[in-house]
Motif scaffolding. Structure first.
Motif, PDB file in Angstrom:
ATOM      1  N   ILE A   1       0.858  -1.188   0.000  1.00 37.01           N
ATOM      2  CA  ILE A   1       0.000   0.000   0.000  1.00 37.01           C
ATOM      3  C   ILE A   1       0.887   1.227   0.000  1.00 37.01           C
ATOM      4  O   ILE A   1       1.955   1.239   0.618  1.00 37.01           O
ATOM      5  N   ALA A   2       0.469   2.255  -0.715  1.00 37.42           N
ATOM      6  CA  ALA A   2       1.198   3.525  -0.725  1.00 37.42           C
ATOM      7  C   ALA A   2       0.222   4.666  -0.509  1.00 37.42           C
ATOM      8  O   ALA A   2      -0.881   4.661  -1.067  1.00 37.42           O
ATOM      9  N   VAL A   3       0.638   5.631   0.287  1.00 35.17           N
ATOM     10  CA  VAL A   3      -0.117   6.869   0.470  1.00 35.17           C
ATOM     11  C   VAL A   3       0.836   8.024   0.228  1.00 35.17           C
ATOM     12  O   VAL A   3       1.904   8.093   0.856  1.00 35.17           O
ATOM     13  N   VAL A   4       0.475   8.897  -0.690  1.00 37.57           N
ATOM     14  CA  VAL A   4       1.285  10.075  -0.992  1.00 37.57           C
ATOM     15  C   VAL A   4       0.548  11.305  -0.498  1.00 37.57           C
ATOM     16  O   VAL A   4      -0.664  11.449  -0.709  1.00 37.57           O
ATOM     17  N   CYS A   5       1.269  12.174   0.171  1.00 39.76           N
ATOM     18  CA  CYS A   5       0.669  13.386   0.709  1.00 39.76           C
ATOM     19  C   CYS A   5       1.640  14.536   0.458  1.00 39.76           C
ATOM     20  O   CYS A   5       2.604  14.735   1.195  1.00 39.76           O
ATOM     21  N   GLY A   6       1.401  15.236  -0.637  1.00 41.73           N
ATOM     22  CA  GLY A   6       2.214  16.375  -1.012  1.00 41.73           C
ATOM     23  C   GLY A   6       1.313  17.570  -1.179  1.00 41.73           C
ATOM     24  O   GLY A   6       0.701  18.045  -0.231  1.00 41.73           O
ATOM     25  N   ALA A   7       1.197  18.068  -2.410  1.00 43.10           N
ATOM     26  CA  ALA A   7       0.228  19.131  -2.668  1.00 43.10           C
ATOM     27  C   ALA A   7      -1.189  18.619  -2.454  1.00 43.10           C
ATOM     28  O   ALA A   7      -2.081  19.341  -2.005  1.00 43.10           O
TER      29      ALA A   7
END
Length: 339
Positions: free
Chosen positions: A127-133
């Motif tokens: 699982i991947a979670v990206v939190c940028g913009a």
């Protein structure tokens, strides 16, 4: 750069996020030939044609950096991990647009979250979670099952990422000024950042268009700094963000049916790489409540590493090529972007 080896096949890898774009040219042994960084090529900012124009400049720069002659260079495979590839028809549009440009012989388009997942684990699933913009998550099961989220912002139930945290910082500042909220250092830090006298002045400047709304994405470092100092209003926003991040991961874990297994959960993006213990600990706790056997990793490398690894997989390169790519990019660090 070393001259191109005519006996090697070339690969192009792209990580096109909402805040920046990385382009990588490698050969099938995993040797890094060129790596360039530029502004976002996300269609949400430029439109589809404008996004391809922005990407074209970076691809040409990478090819020029690697090439030692005027001979044309056309990689065998290109993996384009792009923000905005959220729905099937969007992936098809982006794939067709990449093919029309003729950068590579065979193009593959993924959402950029898949590059993050590959950068953070070699297991082939997780699982991947990206939190940028913004914020997004994906899951891939050991059997190849894929879990996706629409990631279309508020209309698909999303909250989190730099824009939302920036808005929350301003809201906390305004509410502190007018008495609706608790006192917070953000009431002075936010207007000072923009060179304005008070939070209401920031709100009015946004309302009149004198201050671009997009600049609120610059505020998360202020809010994180306030949270580090124990500011309660800032901490509440951080904990809300932690709930959103862990919520995405937990939803993917449940949908894949791996709560009782040992999934890798890969976290990335500027906000999750900020090193804020309050956020990191709350995210980890939320995930481990659902999947005690999960390994939660905040990826140290940029997602372009994952895009390059996906390209090597597409070409059927041997495992030592992946190891060489990781080692080569570790020797060429870039500063972590704010988002």
């Amino acid at each position: 750069m070393s001259p191109l080896d005519p006996g090697r096949r070339l690969l192009l890898a792209v990580d096109g996020g909402n805040s920046k774009t990385d382009v990588l040219l490698i050969d099938d042994s995993g040797r890094v030939l060129a790596q360039v960084r530029g502004p976002s090529c996300a269609p949400v900012h430029h439109g589809l044609d404008g996004a391809m124009d922005a990407l074209d400049l970076l691809v040409r720069r990478a090819v020029a950096e690697a090439a030692s002659s005027a001979e044309p260079v056309r990689p065998a495979v290109g993996v384009f991990a792009l923000a905005g590839a959220d729905l099937p028809f969007e992936e098809e549009q982006l794939l067709a647009a990449c093919r029309r440009r003729g950068w590579v012989e065979r193009a593959v388009v993924h959402n950029d979250a898949f590059a993050l997942l590959r950068a953070g684990t070699d297991r082939g699933w997780g699982i991947a979670v990206v939190c940028g913009a913004g914020i997004n998550g994906v899951g891939v099961g050991a059997d190849g099952t894929v879990v996706r989220f629409p990631a279309l912002g508020p209309i698909s139930g999303d909250w989190g990422g730099g824009y939302d945290v920036g808005f929350a910082a301003l809201a906390a500042a305004v509410r502190a000024q007018d008495g609706r909220g608790r006192p917070t250092v953000l009431a002075t830090a936010v207007p000072a950042y923009f060179g304005l006298p008070d939070p209401l002045a920031v709100t009015v400047a946004l309302h009149l268009g004198e201050l671009p709304e997009g600049r609120l994405v610059e505020l998360p470092p202020l809010l994180f700094g306030a949270a580090r100092q124990g500011d309660r209003a800032a901490a509440e926003v951080v904990l809300r963000l932690a709930d959103e991040v862990s919520g995405l991961a937990v939803a993917a874990i449940r949908r894949l049916g791996v709560s009782g297994a040992d999934p890798d959960v890969v976290l990335g993006g500027g906000l999750l790489r900020a090193g804020l213990p309050l956020l990191d600990d709350a995210v980890r706790a939320g995930i481990e409540r659902e999947a005690p056997g999960a390994t939660v990793v905040t990826v140290a490398s940029d997602p372009i590493v994952g895009a390059g690894l996906l390209a090597l997989t597409e070409l059927g390169a041997p495992p030592e090529a992946a190891a060489r790519l990781r080692a080569g990019l570790r020797r060429r660090p870039d500063p972590v972007p704010a988002l």
